[in-house]
Design an enzyme around this catalytic site. Structure first.
Site, PDB file in Angstrom:
ATOM      1  N   THR A 115       0.828  -1.025  -0.099  1.00 30.24           N
ATOM      2  CA  THR A 115       0.018  -0.131   0.085  1.00 30.24           C
ATOM      3  C   THR A 115       0.931   1.370  -0.029  1.00 30.24           C
ATOM      4  OG1 THR A 115      -1.745  -1.245   1.470  1.00 30.24           O
ATOM      5  CG2 THR A 115      -1.896   1.296   1.079  1.00 30.24           C
ATOM      6  N   LYS A 190      -7.353   1.695  -2.978  1.00 24.57           N
ATOM      7  CA  LYS A 190      -6.785   1.153  -1.573  1.00 24.57           C
ATOM      8  C   LYS A 190      -6.993   2.449  -0.493  1.00 24.57           C
ATOM      9  CE  LYS A 190      -4.721  -1.435   1.307  1.00 24.57           C
ATOM     10  NZ  LYS A 190      -5.255  -2.770   2.092  1.00 24.57           N
ATOM     11  N   LYS A 258       0.508   5.190   8.313  1.00 23.18           N
ATOM     12  CA  LYS A 258       0.870   5.569   6.834  1.00 23.18           C
ATOM     13  C   LYS A 258      -0.179   5.423   5.990  1.00 23.18           C
ATOM     14  CE  LYS A 258       2.057   1.907   4.670  1.00 23.18           C
ATOM     15  NZ  LYS A 258       1.335   0.918   3.897  1.00 23.18           N
TER      16      LYS A 258
END
Ligand code: NAP
Length: 367
Positions: A115, A190, A258
Site C-alpha cells: 500500500t 486502496k 501510513k
C-alpha cells in the site's frame, strides 16, 4: 483454500505466448511470506529477497531460492512482486540505480502489492515503460487471514485486458480482482478503502468504550452490531481481539497510520477535508508514539483504557509528544514528494507544527 495450477502459465500477450515460470518476491513479511507461499504452491519457481533474511526461511526450507538483493532476485524473473512496508521502501527497491527498473529483464512484469503512494506508482509505471518493462500497482485487501487463505482482494492499477498475461499468478493468491485501469488507480482505491477502515475502527472502539463504561456486556454489543447496521468488517474481525486483549499484529498500527497519512495528503492536493480520517490519524499517531506502532491496529482500543492496562500491554504515555522541539532533517517515510521544508507526517502535513519530532515511523529503520 487450494487451487491446482500448471507449473507454468501460457498466456497470450500481443500475439505471442508468454510462459511465466520464474517469479521473484521481495518483502516476505506478514503478508508477503504467505502470498509467496501460494505462488510456490501453484508451481512457479520462486526466488526471494527480504531485508531480514530470517523472515524468508520458511519459504527457503520449502525450496525457494535466496537472492542477495532485489536486483539479483529480479535478474531472470518473468514476474517480480514487491510487498514492502512504506513508499520509501518501494522507491528504494524500484528506483535506485540498482533497483528493479534497471535490474529486471526486458519484458518482465513488476507488480507492487505494497500500500503506497499513487504518484509513486505512476512514476514507477512510466519509468518501467521507458525500459520496456511492465509495471503496475496492485495493493491488496483481506488482511493476514486473506493472505493465509489465498483469498485476497486485489486492486489493480491496470486494465483487465492488459493484466491478462499475469492473471494466473495473481489468481494463485486472490479470489477477486478489481481493475482501476490506470497507473496509481489501484493505490487511490486502496486509500479510499483505508479511510473507511480507519473510521470503522474508531467507530467500534468508541462503541466498546461506551458499552464498558456503561457497565453492559461489550461482547453482546458486538453481536448487536453484527446483526444490525452498526457492524463492519473491522468490528467483526478485530473487535473480538481488542476485547480479548490480543494485540498481536496482523496489520501493523504504523502501517494504517501510513495509509491514512497518504490519504490525507491526497485530500490536501484535492483541497477537500476528510474529518473521519483526520480523527483516526490523530488516534493512530498517538498509539504509535506511545509504543504501539508494531502492535496490530486493534490495539487502538487501549487508548480508551486506564493507564495500568496500557502499561501492562507495553505502552508508555510519557512518550507522547516527547521531544517536540527536536529539529531533524530526514526523508519522510510516506514517500511522497514533500519538498525541502515539509512537515513529516506518515503521509500528510497536519498538526505537527514547526520543529516537531517525527513520529511517523517509530520502527527501527533509519531516516
Ligand atoms: P511487514 O510484515 O512489515 O512486511 C514488510 C516486509 O518488507 C518486511 O519483512 C520488511 O523487511 C520488508 N522490506 C521493507 N523494505 C525492504 C527493502 N527495501 N528490501 C527488502 N525488504 C524490505 O508488513 P506487512 O503486514 O506484510 O505489510 C506489507 C504492506 O502491505 C504494507 O504496505 C501494508 O500497509 C500492506 N498491507 C498489509 C496488510 C496486513 O493485514 N498486514 C493488509 C493489506 C495491505 P524487515 O523484515 O527487515 O522489516
Amino acid at each position: 483454500m487450494r487451487r491446482d495450477r500448471p507449473s507454468s502459465s501460457p498466456c497470450l500477450w500481443k500475439g505471442t505466448t508468454l510462459q511465466i515460470k520464474k517469479i521473484a518476491f521481495i518483502g516476505t513479511g506478514i503478508m508477503g511470506a504467505r502470498i509467496a507461499g501460494h505462488i510456490m504452491d501453484a508451481g512457479y519457481e520462486l526466488t526471494v529477497y527480504n531485508r531480514t533474511r530470517e523472515k524468508a526461511e520458511e519459504l527457503l526450507a520449502r525450496g525457494a531460492t535466496w537472492a542477495g538483493s532485489p536486483a539479483e532476485a529480479a535478474a531472470d524473473a518473468d514476474v517480480v512482486f514487491t510487498m514492502v512496508g512504506y513508499p520509501s521502501d518501494v522507491e528504494d527497491v524500484y528506483l535506485t540505480t540498482d533497483g528493479l527498473i534497471r535490474a529486471a529483464r526486458k519484458g518482465a512484469w513488476l507488480i507492487d502489492l505494497t500500500t503506497s503512494s499513487p504518484q509513486l506508482a505512476r512514476d514507477i509505471h512510466d519509468a518501467a515503460e521507458v525500459e520496456d518493462k511492465h509495471a503496475f500497482d496492485c495493493p491488496v485487501t483481506g488482511g493476514e487471514q486473506g493472505a493465509i487463505d489465498g483469498t485476497l482482494t486485489l486492486i489493480a492499477g491496470i486494465t483487465e485486458a492488459a493484466a491478462a498475461p499475469v492473471l494466473p499468478v495473481l489468481e494463485s493468491f486472490s479470489s477477486k480482482i478489481f481493475y482501476f485501469d490506470q497507473p496509481g488507480g489501484g493505490q487511490t482505491a486502496k486509500l479510499c478503502n483505508q479511510v473507511s477502515l480507519a473510521s470503522c475502527m474508531v467507530g467500534y472502539a468508541d462503541a466498546l468504550a461506551l458499552a464498558e463504561q456503561s457497565g453492559i456486556d461489550a461482547e453482546r454489543v458486538l453481536e448487536v452490531m453484527a446483526s444490525g447496521t452498526g457492524g463492519s468488517g473491522a468490528s467483526r474481525t478485530l473487535a473480538p481481539k481488542s476485547l480479548a486483549g490480543d494485540y498481536k499484529p496482523g496489520f501493523l498500527a504504523e502501517h494504517l497510520r501510513k495509509d491514512i497519512g497518504l490519504a490525507l495528503q491526497r485530500s490536501e492536493d484535492l483541497d477537500i477535508t476528510l474529518p473521519g480520517a483526520e480523527t483516526a490519524f490523530t488516534l493512530f499517531d498517538m498509539l504509535c508514539q506511545i509504543g504501539g506502532s508494531r502492535m496490530g491496529t486493534q490495539a487502538l482500543t487501549l487508548l480508551y483504557q486506564e493507564e495500568a492496562a496500557c502499561v501492562a500491554a507495553g505502552l508508555d504515555w510519557s512518550l507522547l509528544d516527547q521531544g517536540e522541539d527536536d529539529e531533524h532533517d530526514h526523508e519522510c517515510c510516506c514517500g511522497h514528494d514533500h519538498g525541502e521544508d515539509h512537515e513529516c507526517c506518515g503521509g500528510h502535513g497536519h498538526g505537527h507544527g514547526d520543529g516537531h519530532e517525527c513520529h511517523c515511523h517509530d520502527h527501527d529503520h533509519e531516516h
